[in-house]
Design a protein around this motif. Sequence first.
Motif, PDB file in Angstrom:
ATOM      1  N   ALA A 110      37.545  29.407  42.431  1.00  0.00           N
ATOM      2  CA  ALA A 110      37.272  28.333  41.406  1.00  0.00           C
ATOM      3  C   ALA A 110      36.553  29.007  40.209  1.00  0.00           C
ATOM      4  O   ALA A 110      36.952  28.525  39.046  1.00  0.00           O
ATOM      5  N   LEU A 111      35.933  29.853  40.393  1.00  0.00           N
ATOM      6  CA  LEU A 111      35.124  30.626  39.204  1.00  0.00           C
ATOM      7  C   LEU A 111      35.994  31.341  38.248  1.00  0.00           C
ATOM      8  O   LEU A 111      35.755  31.203  37.137  1.00  0.00           O
ATOM      9  N   LEU A 112      37.211  32.059  38.648  1.00  0.00           N
ATOM     10  CA  LEU A 112      38.052  32.714  37.921  1.00  0.00           C
ATOM     11  C   LEU A 112      38.737  31.691  37.086  1.00  0.00           C
ATOM     12  O   LEU A 112      39.474  32.064  36.264  1.00  0.00           O
ATOM     13  N   GLU A 113      38.914  30.417  37.558  1.00  0.00           N
ATOM     14  CA  GLU A 113      39.831  29.426  37.138  1.00  0.00           C
ATOM     15  C   GLU A 113      38.903  28.465  36.080  1.00  0.00           C
ATOM     16  O   GLU A 113      39.468  27.682  35.649  1.00  0.00           O
TER      17      GLU A 113
ATOM     18  N   PRO B  19      24.751  41.882  32.783  1.00  0.00           N
ATOM     19  CA  PRO B  19      24.736  41.987  34.180  1.00  0.00           C
ATOM     20  C   PRO B  19      23.851  43.063  34.859  1.00  0.00           C
ATOM     21  O   PRO B  19      24.322  44.206  34.581  1.00  0.00           O
ATOM     22  N   ASP B  20      23.257  42.456  35.746  1.00  0.00           N
ATOM     23  CA  ASP B  20      22.498  43.770  36.663  1.00  0.00           C
ATOM     24  C   ASP B  20      23.439  44.348  37.362  1.00  0.00           C
ATOM     25  O   ASP B  20      23.026  45.550  37.772  1.00  0.00           O
ATOM     26  N   ALA B  21      24.762  44.078  37.750  1.00  0.00           N
ATOM     27  CA  ALA B  21      25.544  44.818  38.594  1.00  0.00           C
ATOM     28  C   ALA B  21      26.958  44.632  38.084  1.00  0.00           C
ATOM     29  O   ALA B  21      27.245  43.478  37.920  1.00  0.00           O
ATOM     30  N   ASP B  22      27.643  45.792  38.059  1.00  0.00           N
ATOM     31  CA  ASP B  22      28.839  45.604  37.581  1.00  0.00           C
ATOM     32  C   ASP B  22      29.874  45.038  38.637  1.00  0.00           C
ATOM     33  O   ASP B  22      31.049  44.892  37.961  1.00  0.00           O
ATOM     34  N   TYR B  23      29.532  44.619  39.880  1.00  0.00           N
ATOM     35  CA  TYR B  23      30.392  44.278  40.960  1.00  0.00           C
ATOM     36  C   TYR B  23      30.192  42.480  40.708  1.00  0.00           C
ATOM     37  O   TYR B  23      30.766  42.047  41.616  1.00  0.00           O
ATOM     38  N   LYS B  24      29.388  42.080  40.006  1.00  0.00           N
ATOM     39  CA  LYS B  24      29.131  40.746  39.897  1.00  0.00           C
ATOM     40  C   LYS B  24      30.439  39.884  39.366  1.00  0.00           C
ATOM     41  O   LYS B  24      30.831  40.297  38.074  1.00  0.00           O
ATOM     42  N   LEU B  25      30.890  38.787  39.870  1.00  0.00           N
ATOM     43  CA  LEU B  25      31.911  38.097  39.397  1.00  0.00           C
ATOM     44  C   LEU B  25      31.586  37.528  38.260  1.00  0.00           C
ATOM     45  O   LEU B  25      30.639  36.875  38.200  1.00  0.00           O
ATOM     46  N   ILE B  26      32.152  37.581  36.966  1.00  0.00           N
ATOM     47  CA  ILE B  26      32.064  36.724  35.810  1.00  0.00           C
ATOM     48  C   ILE B  26      33.120  35.630  35.781  1.00  0.00           C
ATOM     49  O   ILE B  26      34.100  36.015  36.011  1.00  0.00           O
ATOM     50  N   PRO B  27      32.565  34.389  35.451  1.00  0.00           N
ATOM     51  CA  PRO B  27      33.593  33.323  35.335  1.00  0.00           C
ATOM     52  C   PRO B  27      34.426  33.577  34.287  1.00  0.00           C
ATOM     53  O   PRO B  27      34.427  34.241  33.302  1.00  0.00           O
ATOM     54  N   LYS B  28      35.522  32.690  34.225  1.00  0.00           N
ATOM     55  CA  LYS B  28      36.576  32.577  33.204  1.00  0.00           C
ATOM     56  C   LYS B  28      35.982  32.535  31.913  1.00  0.00           C
ATOM     57  O   LYS B  28      34.953  31.891  31.875  1.00  0.00           O
ATOM     58  N   ASN B  29      36.810  33.214  30.910  1.00  0.00           N
ATOM     59  CA  ASN B  29      36.110  32.973  29.755  1.00  0.00           C
ATOM     60  C   ASN B  29      36.062  31.640  29.074  1.00  0.00           C
ATOM     61  O   ASN B  29      37.104  30.811  29.419  1.00  0.00           O
ATOM     62  N   GLY B  30      35.090  31.331  28.314  1.00  0.00           N
ATOM     63  CA  GLY B  30      35.057  29.995  27.611  1.00  0.00           C
ATOM     64  C   GLY B  30      33.557  29.691  27.510  1.00  0.00           C
ATOM     65  O   GLY B  30      32.651  30.867  27.535  1.00  0.00           O
TER      66      GLY B  30
END
Length: 310
Positions: free
Chosen positions: A170-173, A212-223
């Motif tokens: 959902a976040l990636l979309e 972000p504090d951690a490079d493994y944290k998921l970043i949502p879709k650009n926008g």
Amino acid sequence: MNTYTSIYRYHSAQKTVVTLGTFDGVHKGHQKIIEKLVQSAQQSSCESLVLTFFPHPRMVLQDQNEIKLLSTIDERIQLLESLGIDSVVVHPFDQEFSRLSAEEFVETVLVQHFNIQKIIIGYDHRFGRNRTANIDDLRTFGEKFGFEVEEISAQEINDVSISSTKIRTALLEGNIETANSYLGHPYSLNGNVVTGKGLGKTIHFPTANLKPDADYKLIPKNGVYVVQSLLDGQMLQGMMNIGINPTVDGTQQSIEVHFLNFNASLYHKNLTIQIWHRLRDEIKFDSVSDLQKQLELDKQATLAFFENQP
């Protein structure tokens, strides 16, 4: 809540009620398990204990260094604490730990270190070397070592019908409302404010550039997103752009937050950004002037969003 950085640092004379898992995001499905755990521990005068792991087992066993998680380990601990847990053990997951047999895990960890009275676990949970043991094996061990096994049924779990994978998707979309509804809390990004290019100031929309504090944290879709952040006791409302800034020929992804009606410097501050709503895709405008006009519209849409919230 007490937090321990290894199984071997935890010892208790008090009996415990235990659950275990990665609990990425601590979503509604996880919360249902934790609620059951806390209630059971209180009813039996035991300590409620969560065993979780870091790094994520998939990072170690499947060589998936690129896996992105919903929560950093610090966020996970904070979310678990908010649910009333007595103790959390964050054990370093490595190849050596993964080679423990199921019986070694039960006897060494659950019985000897955790002084377990009951374990609450999902019907489909697998554990031990190569994940070969299941809930039936756990019941057998329970009879041998004298602890109770409470199974969370498929129906109970499916009633919530939530998984960390669904939330990541959902976040990636860009479906932030869907993700938040599954999580039971707004998705957030934690990070330090670093120096950016300063374009925002020149068009009257200064931004805090978040690393972000951690490079493994998921970043949502650009926008562009509607966000909030609590800073020094003040709840700030704002809008956030995730993207590459194509209008000025950017190529690297950045996370930039503009807070409404706020002028103080945020450099080197650590912020937690709660994400509430997605306004639009990132757009390449014909000019910086056109970008500024759109940002004015985004600002009005952000204000309208908060005005319409209960």
